[in-house]
Design an enzyme around this catalytic site. Structure first.
Site, PDB file in Angstrom:
ATOM      1  CB  THR A 185      -0.913   0.081   1.226  1.00  0.00           C
ATOM      2  OG1 THR A 185      -0.099   0.254   2.379  1.00  0.00           O
ATOM      3  CG2 THR A 185      -1.754  -1.150   1.367  1.00  0.00           C
ATOM      4  CD  GLU A 330      -4.311  -1.829   3.923  1.00  0.00           C
ATOM      5  OE1 GLU A 330      -5.048  -1.483   2.970  1.00  0.00           O
ATOM      6  OE2 GLU A 330      -3.506  -1.054   4.462  1.00  0.00           O
ATOM      7  CE  LYS A 440      -9.290  15.013  14.745  1.00  0.00           C
ATOM      8  NZ  LYS A 440      -8.265  14.833  13.707  1.00  0.00           N
ATOM      9  CD1 TRP A 445     -13.902  15.875  14.609  1.00  0.00           C
ATOM     10  CD2 TRP A 445     -14.537  13.853  13.883  1.00  0.00           C
ATOM     11  NE1 TRP A 445     -13.198  14.939  15.313  1.00  0.00           N
ATOM     12  CE2 TRP A 445     -13.562  13.684  14.897  1.00  0.00           C
ATOM     13  CE3 TRP A 445     -15.070  12.721  13.278  1.00  0.00           C
ATOM     14  CZ2 TRP A 445     -13.126  12.440  15.307  1.00  0.00           C
ATOM     15  CZ3 TRP A 445     -14.639  11.481  13.688  1.00  0.00           C
ATOM     16  CH2 TRP A 445     -13.666  11.342  14.695  1.00  0.00           C
TER      17      TRP A 445
HETATM   18  P1  ADP Z   1      -3.697   3.124  -1.161  1.00  0.00           P
HETATM   19  O1  ADP Z   1      -2.706   2.113  -1.597  1.00  0.00           O
HETATM   20  O2  ADP Z   1      -3.595   4.440  -1.829  1.00  0.00           O
HETATM   21  O3  ADP Z   1      -3.938   3.223   0.323  1.00  0.00           O
HETATM   22  P2  ADP Z   1      -6.184   1.819  -1.202  1.00  0.00           P
HETATM   23  O4  ADP Z   1      -7.037   1.460  -2.348  1.00  0.00           O
HETATM   24  O5  ADP Z   1      -5.776   0.743  -0.296  1.00  0.00           O
HETATM   25  O6  ADP Z   1      -4.995   2.540  -1.809  1.00  0.00           O
HETATM   26  O7  ADP Z   1      -6.858   2.979  -0.371  1.00  0.00           O
HETATM   27  C1  ADP Z   1      -7.900   2.691   0.481  1.00  0.00           C
HETATM   28  C2  ADP Z   1      -8.541   3.961   0.935  1.00  0.00           C
HETATM   29  O8  ADP Z   1      -9.065   4.688  -0.165  1.00  0.00           O
HETATM   30  C3  ADP Z   1      -9.735   3.719   1.824  1.00  0.00           C
HETATM   31  O9  ADP Z   1      -9.348   3.471   3.144  1.00  0.00           O
HETATM   32  C4  ADP Z   1     -10.506   5.019   1.656  1.00  0.00           C
HETATM   33  O10 ADP Z   1      -9.986   6.035   2.475  1.00  0.00           O
HETATM   34  C5  ADP Z   1     -10.244   5.395   0.226  1.00  0.00           C
HETATM   35  N1  ADP Z   1     -11.369   4.983  -0.611  1.00  0.00           N
HETATM   36  C6  ADP Z   1     -11.502   3.880  -1.359  1.00  0.00           C
HETATM   37  N2  ADP Z   1     -12.689   3.871  -2.005  1.00  0.00           N
HETATM   38  C7  ADP Z   1     -13.332   4.997  -1.641  1.00  0.00           C
HETATM   39  C8  ADP Z   1     -14.620   5.571  -1.961  1.00  0.00           C
HETATM   40  N3  ADP Z   1     -15.478   5.003  -2.795  1.00  0.00           N
HETATM   41  N4  ADP Z   1     -14.934   6.741  -1.382  1.00  0.00           N
HETATM   42  C9  ADP Z   1     -14.087   7.350  -0.543  1.00  0.00           C
HETATM   43  N5  ADP Z   1     -12.878   6.876  -0.207  1.00  0.00           N
HETATM   44  C10 ADP Z   1     -12.497   5.709  -0.745  1.00  0.00           C
END
Ligand code: ADP
Length: 543
Positions: A185, A330, A440, A445
C-alpha cells in the site's frame, strides 16, 4: 458434529483451467505496449500460462519465490499473475509511479527474485537496478523483434522464454492458505506496507464480488479494468472475470479519455472499473466530442469518493449506471458497493443520496464503527467513528512488519481502516473522511470529502481539495484549494456563495485559493499530507 463434506483447496490455478474448458471461445483483448491490439481466447491464455510456469521453473523459480512485475494491464501481465501464483510462487505487482526510494524499498523488502517489466518501464529499471542486489534476472515483456538494446544486466525476453516450452504442465496442489500474491500500500507517510494475499482469499474475494446483487458479471459482459493490475489485483477483475467467463479488455498504457472511449466502442465494453480521475478524463472527452456510448452499461468507481455530479452525468447524458464501491488494498479490495434497494429507486434525488454513499456490505465482509475508546457506535446515519472490518479476504497482518501490524488491529481482532464513517439504519456506509484528514473545528468534525464533493459540483471547478489549517480560536478551519476549469475565472466569492447553499454555515471554508494543479500520489489519490505541508504556515483571513 463435523460436516461430512470434502475439503478441496481453493486455488488460483483452478480458475484458469475452469475458464479455458467452460468458455473456450471467450476473448481477452489487450492494447499492447508495442502498439497493436492483441486478442486471443481463454484456452490460448491457459496454454501460454502453463508454458510460462514451465519457463519459470527453468529459471529456477521455486514455491514462495517473489516474482515482481512493473507492467500495464495486458494479457502478458495476466499470464504472469496465473503462472507465478499457480506454480506456488508469489506475484508481486508494483506501482511504477512510486517514488524511486519506495520502489527500491519494496523490491528489497519483498526480496523479489525476478522482475518482469514492460517496455515502457525499462528506463526506470535501468536507473534503479543497482539497488536490487538480490534480483537474479529481469524479463522484458515483449518479443524478440521488439527487444530493445538495454544496459540492464541478466535480461531475458518474455516471448523467447515462452517459445522454449510446451504447454504440458500440471498445476501443483497445495494448501489454500499459501501466499499467492502481494501488493504494497502506498503509505502517505513512512514506507509502504506489504499485503500478502492467499489463494483462498483471492478465490473467495472473486466469488464474493460475483455475488453482489446489482452488478451482473457473466459471459455477456465485456469488462474493461482501467484500475491497474498493480493496484490491488485490478480490484479482482482478473480472477472474477475468468470465473464468470467475461470478455476482458485490457487498456495497456493508454488511459487517456480518447483512447478509452475508442476501446470501449471497438470492443463493445459493458462494464468499466476505475478511479474517479480516469472517468473525469473520459467524460471530458465525451462532452467535448459530443459522443455517446453504444455498449457501456455500468462503471464501477472506487479508490476515492465518486462525486455525485459524476454519477449524475453518467446517468443523464449516457444512460450509464455509475456504481460506487469502497475498499482497501488490505481488503483485496472490495468492502461495500452502493446500489439502492428496489424500494429506494424511482426518485433520483433520493437515489443519488444513496449512490453518493460508499454503500452496503458485500457478502463476506463485516463492518462496525467505534469511538476513540473502541465502543461500538449505533448505525443511525449520524454517529461518526472509525470503521473496522473483518472477513476472509481482509489481512491479518502486514508482511514482515510487526510495527505496522501492531497498530492496525483492535483488541478484538478487527482491522482498523483509518476511515471515519457513518452507517445508516439501512446498512449504507458513508465515508466522512480519513482519520487524519478530518478537520477538527471547535470540537466538531468537518468532513473534507463532503466539502470537496460540493465544490466540484461547481461547473467551473476541475478539481478541489479541502484541508484543515491552524486557527487560534477554532483549532482548525477549512481551506478550499481549487483547480479551475480551463478558461474559467471563477473567484473566491463565487465559490463561497455556491457552497453557502449546500453546506452548514460553520462548514464554509475560511478561505479559497486557486492553484494550477493538486499533488497526486502513485494511485492517483490526492496527497493531502503534501498540501498540509505546503499550507502549514498559511494565515487564514479569519485569524
Ligand atoms: P492506497 O494504496 O492508496 O492506500 P487503497 O485502495 O488501499 O490505496 O486505499 C484505500 C482507501 O481509499 C480507503 O481506506 C478510503 O480512504 C479510500 N477509498 C476507497 N474507495 C473509496 C470511496 N469510494 N470513497 C471514498 N474513499 C475511498
Amino acid at each position: 458434529m463435523r460436516g461430512m463434506m470434502m475439503d478441496r483447496p481453493l486455488l488460483i490455478s483452478q480458475i484458469i483451467e475452469f475458464a479455458a474448458v467452460n468458455f473456450p471461445d471467450q476473448e481477452i483483448v489487450s492494447r499492447t505496449t508495442e502498439g497493436p491490439i492483441h486478442r486471443y481466447t481463454y484456452p490460448e491464455l491457459a496454454k501460454r500460462t502453463r508454458q510460462l510456469a514451465k519457463a519459470l521453473e527453468t529459471l529456477g523459480v521455486k514455491p514462495e519465490d517473489r516474482i515482481g512485475t512493473i507492467a500495464w494491464n495486458t494479457y502478458r501481465h495476466l499470464e504472469i499473475y496465473y503462472a507465478s501464483s499457480g506454480m506456488g510462487a508469489i506475484c508481486h505487482t508494483m506501482n511504477p509511479r512510486l517514488p524511486a526510494d519506495q520502489l527500491i524499498y519494496i523490491v528489497n523488502h519483498a526480496k523479489d527474485r525476478f522482475i518482469f517489466v514492460d517496455l515502457t518501464f525499462l528506463p526506470l529499471l535501468e536507473k534503479l537496478h543497482e539497488h536490487f542486489p538480490d534480483v537474479e534476472g529481469f524479463v522484458v515483456m515483449t518479443d524478440e523483434a521488439n527487444m530493445p538494446k538495454t544496459d540492464l544486466p541478466r535480461v531475458h525476453c518474455y516471448e523467447t522464454l515462452l517459445k522454449a516450452q510446451d504447454g504440458d504442465y500440471t498445476w501443483p496442489e497445495f494448501d489454500e492458505h499459501t501466499a499467492s500474491s502481494m501488493c504494497y500500500t502506498s503509505g502517505t507517510t513512512g514506507n509502504p506496507k506489504g499485503v500478502l494475499y492467499s489463494h483462498r482469499s483471492n478465490v473467495l474475494h472473486a466469488l464474493y464480488v460475483l455475488s453482489i446483487s446489482g452488478v451482473p458479471i457473466n459471459e455477456d459482459s465485456s469488462i474493461l479494468p482501467v484500475v491497474p493490475m498493480f493496484h490491488v489485483n485490478a480490484w479482482g477483475v482478473p480472477y472474477f472475470g475468468l470465473i464468470a467467463g467475461a470478455k476482458l479488455v485490457f487498456p495497456g498504457p493508454k488511459l487517456d479519455g480518447p483512447s478509452l472511449a475508442d476501446l470501449i466502442e471497438e470492443e463493445q465494453v459493458t462494464d468499466a472499473w476505475g478511479v474517479p480521475t480516469v472517468w473525469l478524463g473520459l467524460l471530458g472527452h465525451m462532452r467535448q466530442q459530443g459522443k455517446t456510448f453504444s455498449s457501456l452499461k455500468r462503471t464501477l468507481i472506487g479508490g476515492s469518493a465518486a462525486p455525485r455530479a459524476m454519477i449524475t452525468e453518467f446517468r443523464d447524458k449516457y444512460g450509464v449506471e455509475a456504481i460506487q464501491g469502497w475498499g482497501m488494498t488490505e481488503m483485496s479490495p472490495l468492502g461495500t458497493v452502493s446500489i439502492p434497494r428496489p424500494s429506494m429507486r424511482g426518485d433520483w434525488d433520493n437515489e443519488l443520496e444513496i449512490r453518493g454513499k460508499q454503500g452496503r456490505l458485500m457478502f463476506g465482509v463485516e463492518m462496525k464503527i467505534v469511538d476513540a475508546d473502541g465502543n461500538t457506535l449505533p448505525h443511525d446515519g449520524e454517529s461518526q467513528g472509525e470503521l473496522l472490518v473483518r472477513g476472509n479476504a481482509v489481512i491479518d497482518g502486514y508482511y514482515e512488519n510487526p510495527e505496522a501490524t501492531a497498530k492496525a488491529f483492535s483488541d478484538d481482532g478487527w482491522f482498523r481502516t483509518g476511515d471515519v464513517s457513518t452507517i445508516d439504519p439501512d446498512g449504507y456506509m458513508e465515508i466522512v473522511d480519513r482519520v487524519k484528514d478530518v478537520i477538527k473545528s471547535g470540537g466538531e468534525w468537518i468532513s473534507s470529502i463532503d466539502l470537496e464533493n460540493e465544490a466540484v459540483a461547481h461547473p467551473e471547478v476541475a478539481e478541489a481539495a479541502v484541508i484543515g489549517v491552524k486557527h487560534a480560536k477554532w483549532q482548525e478551519r477549512p481551506l478550499l484549494i481549487v483547480v479551475r476549469e480551463q478558461g474559467s475565472s471563477v473567484g473566491k466569492e463565487d465559490m463561497l456563495k455556491f457552497l453557502e447553499e449546500r453546506v452548514a454555515k460553520w462548514w464554509l471554508p475560511d478561505d479559497v485559493v486557486f492553484v494550477e494543479e493538486l499533488p497526486h500520489g502513485a494511485t492517483g489519490k490526492l496527497q493531502k499530507a503534501k498540501l498540509r505541508e505546503q499550507f502549514k504556515d498559511y494565515t487564514l483571513p479569519t485569524e
